[in-house]
Scaffold this motif. Structure first.
Motif, PDB file in Angstrom:
ATOM      1  N   ASP A 127       0.831  -1.189   0.000  1.00  0.00           N
ATOM      2  CA  ASP A 127       0.000   0.000   0.000  1.00  0.00           C
ATOM      3  C   ASP A 127       0.871   1.247   0.000  1.00  0.00           C
ATOM      4  O   ASP A 127       1.915   1.282   0.595  1.00  0.00           O
ATOM      5  N   ALA A 128       0.420   2.282  -0.680  1.00  0.00           N
ATOM      6  CA  ALA A 128       1.163   3.522  -0.713  1.00  0.00           C
ATOM      7  C   ALA A 128       1.049   4.218   0.627  1.00  0.00           C
ATOM      8  O   ALA A 128       0.054   4.083   1.328  1.00  0.00           O
ATOM      9  N   GLY A 129       2.111   4.996   0.965  1.00  0.00           N
ATOM     10  CA  GLY A 129       2.049   5.739   2.207  1.00  0.00           C
ATOM     11  C   GLY A 129       3.323   5.618   2.998  1.00  0.00           C
ATOM     12  O   GLY A 129       4.390   5.303   2.463  1.00  0.00           O
ATOM     13  N   ILE A 130       3.210   5.917   4.266  1.00  0.00           N
ATOM     14  CA  ILE A 130       4.357   5.820   5.160  1.00  0.00           C
ATOM     15  C   ILE A 130       3.994   4.861   6.282  1.00  0.00           C
ATOM     16  O   ILE A 130       2.962   5.033   6.933  1.00  0.00           O
ATOM     17  N   THR A 131       4.797   3.872   6.474  1.00  0.00           N
ATOM     18  CA  THR A 131       4.490   2.852   7.466  1.00  0.00           C
ATOM     19  C   THR A 131       5.619   2.727   8.470  1.00  0.00           C
ATOM     20  O   THR A 131       6.802   2.808   8.118  1.00  0.00           O
ATOM     21  N   GLN A 132       5.231   2.524   9.710  1.00  0.00           N
ATOM     22  CA  GLN A 132       6.193   2.326  10.780  1.00  0.00           C
ATOM     23  C   GLN A 132       5.996   0.955  11.396  1.00  0.00           C
ATOM     24  O   GLN A 132       4.871   0.471  11.519  1.00  0.00           O
ATOM     25  N   SER A 133       7.102   0.360  11.796  1.00  0.00           N
ATOM     26  CA  SER A 133       7.020  -0.920  12.491  1.00  0.00           C
ATOM     27  C   SER A 133       8.147  -1.030  13.500  1.00  0.00           C
ATOM     28  O   SER A 133       9.230  -0.459  13.297  1.00  0.00           O
ATOM     29  N   THR A 149       6.547   5.188   0.429  1.00  0.00           N
ATOM     30  CA  THR A 149       6.447   4.737  -0.968  1.00  0.00           C
ATOM     31  C   THR A 149       6.357   5.887  -1.959  1.00  0.00           C
ATOM     32  O   THR A 149       6.139   5.658  -3.152  1.00  0.00           O
ATOM     33  N   TRP A 150       6.502   7.116  -1.501  1.00  0.00           N
ATOM     34  CA  TRP A 150       6.359   8.259  -2.408  1.00  0.00           C
ATOM     35  C   TRP A 150       7.672   8.723  -3.033  1.00  0.00           C
ATOM     36  O   TRP A 150       7.685   9.660  -3.819  1.00  0.00           O
ATOM     37  N   SER A 151       8.782   8.151  -2.594  1.00  0.00           N
ATOM     38  CA  SER A 151      10.107   8.630  -3.015  1.00  0.00           C
ATOM     39  C   SER A 151      10.361  10.063  -2.556  1.00  0.00           C
ATOM     40  O   SER A 151      11.047  10.834  -3.250  1.00  0.00           O
ATOM     41  N   HIS A 152       9.786  10.429  -1.419  1.00  0.00           N
ATOM     42  CA  HIS A 152      10.054  11.736  -0.849  1.00  0.00           C
ATOM     43  C   HIS A 152      11.526  11.854  -0.480  1.00  0.00           C
ATOM     44  O   HIS A 152      12.131  10.922   0.047  1.00  0.00           O
ATOM     45  N   SER A 153      12.079  13.041  -0.726  1.00  0.00           N
ATOM     46  CA  SER A 153      13.490  13.253  -0.409  1.00  0.00           C
ATOM     47  C   SER A 153      13.734  13.308   1.092  1.00  0.00           C
ATOM     48  O   SER A 153      14.720  12.804   1.600  1.00  0.00           O
ATOM     49  N   TYR A 154      12.823  13.996   1.799  1.00  0.00           N
ATOM     50  CA  TYR A 154      13.037  14.262   3.206  1.00  0.00           C
ATOM     51  C   TYR A 154      12.317  13.239   4.087  1.00  0.00           C
ATOM     52  O   TYR A 154      11.171  12.874   3.844  1.00  0.00           O
ATOM     53  N   ARG A 196      20.388   6.081   6.165  1.00  0.00           N
ATOM     54  CA  ARG A 196      19.486   6.232   5.025  1.00  0.00           C
ATOM     55  C   ARG A 196      20.211   5.762   3.769  1.00  0.00           C
ATOM     56  O   ARG A 196      20.615   6.554   2.942  1.00  0.00           O
ATOM     57  N   SER A 197      20.331   4.474   3.647  1.00  0.00           N
ATOM     58  CA  SER A 197      21.002   3.907   2.479  1.00  0.00           C
ATOM     59  C   SER A 197      20.081   3.883   1.262  1.00  0.00           C
ATOM     60  O   SER A 197      20.546   3.922   0.117  1.00  0.00           O
ATOM     61  N   LYS A 198      18.773   3.846   1.505  1.00  0.00           N
ATOM     62  CA  LYS A 198      17.791   3.908   0.421  1.00  0.00           C
ATOM     63  C   LYS A 198      16.808   5.030   0.704  1.00  0.00           C
ATOM     64  O   LYS A 198      16.467   5.292   1.857  1.00  0.00           O
ATOM     65  N   THR A 199      16.334   5.661  -0.357  1.00  0.00           N
ATOM     66  CA  THR A 199      15.422   6.794  -0.210  1.00  0.00           C
ATOM     67  C   THR A 199      14.188   6.436   0.603  1.00  0.00           C
ATOM     68  O   THR A 199      13.701   7.237   1.395  1.00  0.00           O
ATOM     69  N   GLU A 200      13.684   5.220   0.428  1.00  0.00           N
ATOM     70  CA  GLU A 200      12.398   4.876   1.017  1.00  0.00           C
ATOM     71  C   GLU A 200      12.462   4.432   2.473  1.00  0.00           C
ATOM     72  O   GLU A 200      11.430   4.323   3.124  1.00  0.00           O
ATOM     73  N   ALA A 252       8.166  10.779   9.620  1.00  0.00           N
ATOM     74  CA  ALA A 252       7.453  11.621   8.673  1.00  0.00           C
ATOM     75  C   ALA A 252       8.274  11.764   7.409  1.00  0.00           C
ATOM     76  O   ALA A 252       9.490  11.563   7.420  1.00  0.00           O
ATOM     77  N   SER A 253       7.605  12.117   6.337  1.00  0.00           N
ATOM     78  CA  SER A 253       8.314  12.359   5.085  1.00  0.00           C
ATOM     79  C   SER A 253       7.749  13.588   4.401  1.00  0.00           C
ATOM     80  O   SER A 253       6.625  14.015   4.670  1.00  0.00           O
ATOM     81  N   SER A 254       8.555  14.149   3.514  1.00  0.00           N
ATOM     82  CA  SER A 254       8.155  15.351   2.793  1.00  0.00           C
ATOM     83  C   SER A 254       8.909  15.412   1.478  1.00  0.00           C
ATOM     84  O   SER A 254      10.078  15.057   1.416  1.00  0.00           O
ATOM     85  N   ALA A 255       8.248  15.917   0.459  1.00  0.00           N
ATOM     86  CA  ALA A 255       8.901  16.033  -0.847  1.00  0.00           C
ATOM     87  C   ALA A 255       9.847  17.219  -0.916  1.00  0.00           C
ATOM     88  O   ALA A 255      10.870  17.170  -1.621  1.00  0.00           O
TER      89      ALA A 255
END
Lengths: 111, 113
Positions: B1-7, B26-31, B68-72, B92-95
């Motif tokens: 599912d698209a979005g931001i998930t925490q576990s 899953t948005w490829s946000h930079s921040y 942060r080895s991968k953007t996601e 949290a994430s932000s573009a």
């Protein structure tokens, strides 16, 4: 240091009345402000934002007012509903720095 | 599912143990950002990242490590957990940094006993 804070930690309103949540900020360089809503057990959710070159912005049932002279931000919720019960945070941004959040105000809607 | 998930959603750990909180978007946000939320303190920034392999300290970074080895993905590690790190942690994430606001995950409630 610079900080963002709130005048009132709790607010109780009758259903159908208007709510006003206030926030003071101290960083005069802040150029962007956001209000977030956080329901119990959830992450903060974006409500409305305003840039420093504006003094008012309206959304659906919500209005944000910015008074740069006294460094004050407010969130007005029209016809408050039980679903509006939550904690509300203001946040400020200066340039590209991370958001700085206030401590939050709990809004309780009395049916 | 698209979005931001925490576990995980909830975690209980013992003092002195290492624990890692996961965050995936899953948005490829930079921040991406990590905040902790404690009663009376609101949301305080721990670490943030403007892009893969770029991280910066926030207001309360002591005792935490990020990568942060991968953007996601933006995991937060408590190297040796202390009771003072009992908190609710939000990713949290932000573009585009602050402008436009952040999208938050649902949080991880961590208890250190």
């Amino acid at each position: 240091g610079e900080s963002v804070g709130l005048h009132l930690p709790t607010l109780s309103v009758q259903e159908g009345d208007n709510s006003i949540i206030n926030c003071a900020y101290s960083n005069s360089a802040s150029d962007y402000f956001i209000w977030y809503k956080q329901e119990s057990g959830k992450g903060p959710q974006f409500i409305i934002d305003i840039r420093s070159n504006m003094d008012k912005r309206q959304g659906q049932r919500v209005t944000v007012l910015l008074n740069k002279t006294v460094k004050h931000l407010s969130l007005q919720i029209a016809a408050t509903q039980p679903g509006d019960s939550a904690v509300y945070f203001c946040a400020e941004v200066s340039g590209n720095t991370p958001l700085v959040f206030g401590k939050g105000t709990r809004l309780s809607v009395i049916a | 599912d698209a979005g931001i998930t925490q576990s995980p959603r909830y975690k209980i750990t013992e003092t002195g143990r290492q624990v890692t909180l996961m965050c995936h978007q899953t948005w490829s946000h930079s921040y991406m950002f990590w905040y902790r939320q404690d009663l009376g303190h609101g949301l305080r920034l721990i670490y943030y990242s403007a892009a893969a392999d770029i991280t910066d300290k926030g207001e309360v970074p002591d005792g935490y490590v990020v990568s942060r080895s991968k953007t996601e993905n933006f995991p937060l590690t408590l190297e040796s957990a202390t009771r003072s790190q009992t908190s609710v942690y939000f990713c949290a994430s932000s573009a585009v940094g602050g402008l436009g606001g952040y999208t938050f995950g649902s949080g991880t409630r961590l208890t250190v006993v």
